[in-house]
Motif scaffolding. Sequence first.
Motif, PDB file in Angstrom:
ATOM      1  N   ASP A  28       0.804  -1.346  -0.135  1.00  0.00           N
ATOM      2  CA  ASP A  28       0.063  -0.191   0.092  1.00  0.00           C
ATOM      3  C   ASP A  28       1.081   1.269   0.093  1.00  0.00           C
ATOM      4  N   CYS A  29       0.471   2.225  -0.662  1.00  0.00           N
ATOM      5  CA  CYS A  29       1.376   3.443  -0.914  1.00  0.00           C
ATOM      6  C   CYS A  29       1.492   4.271   0.477  1.00  0.00           C
ATOM      7  N   VAL A  30       0.267   4.670   1.092  1.00  0.00           N
ATOM      8  CA  VAL A  30       0.176   5.469   2.212  1.00  0.00           C
ATOM      9  C   VAL A  30      -0.446   4.876   3.342  1.00  0.00           C
ATOM     10  N   ILE A  31       0.215   4.270   4.449  1.00  0.00           N
ATOM     11  CA  ILE A  31      -0.306   3.512   5.637  1.00  0.00           C
ATOM     12  C   ILE A  31      -0.289   4.486   6.966  1.00  0.00           C
ATOM     13  N   VAL A  32      -1.297   4.818   7.262  1.00  0.00           N
ATOM     14  CA  VAL A  32      -1.642   5.363   8.611  1.00  0.00           C
ATOM     15  C   VAL A  32      -2.073   4.345   9.611  1.00  0.00           C
ATOM     16  N   LYS A  33      -1.223   4.111  10.476  1.00  0.00           N
ATOM     17  CA  LYS A  33      -1.128   3.250  11.577  1.00  0.00           C
ATOM     18  C   LYS A  33      -1.729   3.884  12.845  1.00  0.00           C
ATOM     19  N   GLY A  34      -1.213   5.395  12.967  1.00  0.00           N
ATOM     20  CA  GLY A  34      -1.534   5.955  14.063  1.00  0.00           C
ATOM     21  C   GLY A  34      -2.882   6.551  14.250  1.00  0.00           C
ATOM     22  N   ARG A  84      -4.141   3.626   3.314  1.00  0.00           N
ATOM     23  CA  ARG A  84      -4.761   2.544   3.926  1.00  0.00           C
ATOM     24  C   ARG A  84      -4.948   3.170   5.255  1.00  0.00           C
ATOM     25  N   LEU A  85      -5.927   3.042   5.961  1.00  0.00           N
ATOM     26  CA  LEU A  85      -6.274   3.550   7.306  1.00  0.00           C
ATOM     27  C   LEU A  85      -6.487   2.667   8.311  1.00  0.00           C
ATOM     28  N   ASP A  86      -5.345   2.270   9.221  1.00  0.00           N
ATOM     29  CA  ASP A  86      -5.624   1.276  10.370  1.00  0.00           C
ATOM     30  C   ASP A  86      -6.080   1.913  11.663  1.00  0.00           C
ATOM     31  N   GLY A  87      -5.769   3.161  11.925  1.00  0.00           N
ATOM     32  CA  GLY A  87      -5.905   3.742  12.996  1.00  0.00           C
ATOM     33  C   GLY A  87      -7.164   4.592  13.202  1.00  0.00           C
TER      34      GLY A  87
END
Length: 418
Positions: A110-116, A135-138
């Motif tokens: 994935d290109c931009v991964i937002v984990k926070g 991708r939004l994980d947070g």
Amino acid sequence: MLSVAVVASLLPAVPSVAQAQTHAEAGTTYYVDSRAGDDAAAGTGAGTAWKTLAPVNAADLKPGDTVAFKRGSAFTGPLTLEASGTAARPIVIKSYGAGPLARISGADDDCVIVKGNHWRVSGLRASGCGWAGFRLDGDQNELAGVHADRNIAGVHVTYSGSRNTVRDSVLADNNRMSVNDEGGDNDSGAFGVLLNGDDNVVTGNTITGSFARSKDYGFDGAAVEVYNGDRNRITHNTAGNNETFTELGAKKGKTASGNVFAFNVVTSTRSRGSFLITRGPRHIVGPVKGTVAVHNSVHLPGRHTIGWSCHHGCAPSILKLRNNVIVVGGQAGWEDGKGADEAGGVYKGRTARFALGPKSVMADPRFSSASDLRVRPGSPALDRGVPLTHSWYGGKDFAKDAAGRPLTGAPDAGAFQH
């Protein structure tokens, strides 16, 4: 001897407590420029910008910090955002300079991964990524003014992602499949937005070209796909030439309950397509309970089109429709079982298999044109709608039509009020 006033004028200025606090709250701004940057530089000024994503991924970012990407730059992803801001001091991604948005690509991830949590991301384009552009994980993150194209999913809000917002962005031609094999009824992909998480908002976006060839279905794709996500609000989006606007499903034992679709404008010039597909308990990815579709305007003139489908055990608890205007070249709507809970709508199609509810009518709504879904004088959509409370379309923050006008008086059917 110098006077006290003169001596004071020669001393360096000391910021006040308020000024120092404001500076601290602003945090540090880091700059990234793929053309003129240097990863060995400090990164804290446009003249000392970093060159690649590596120092950004490694940076110890704090609440209130900002990362600014030079427009016209190009990077190989991923950009992985693991730190967390706070509600009062989010961490910000933005652009600077002139030219096209900085582009991040890369087929391996994935290109931009937002984990926070508590990120505010704008000014980036994610293109041709391994799976998702963003991708939004947070939780409680915001994408605003981004662009995603040529991905399997333009934006993917994962099962852990909740209370995020995707707004005012362009999600175009996300037209690749992740599963595309013979048989199994399992092909999947071509999503503008894929929602697996709960309580997210998708609003004000332009979502186009979400379709791809499928061995199981001929074509597949959705502007907004909801799978296992609860209580998401999808409002005020403009969608064009997608395979379907929304399709909902849930793994057995999971839910996709209480999702709201309001004030969306959906058009297509393709020969096939649909507005909304949902399922009852007899379907392998059903039941999907409590879906609400209200004040949407839809024009799908192709012959192989359908307005909405509620199948494998439809019931009022599965789907509620209010004040929609739906024109299709195929079937205006389809229900089985006890049927959907429908009222206040205007429908036109070659066929229909559902019972009209209170105030609903089969008639030409007289759209201004094939792409302008405001209605002309004398339209049966005028004053057709039934009065609704704010909860029907996601709360007071969404109490406006597709053009931003507040809702007043007797409602018209459709996304536009007159």
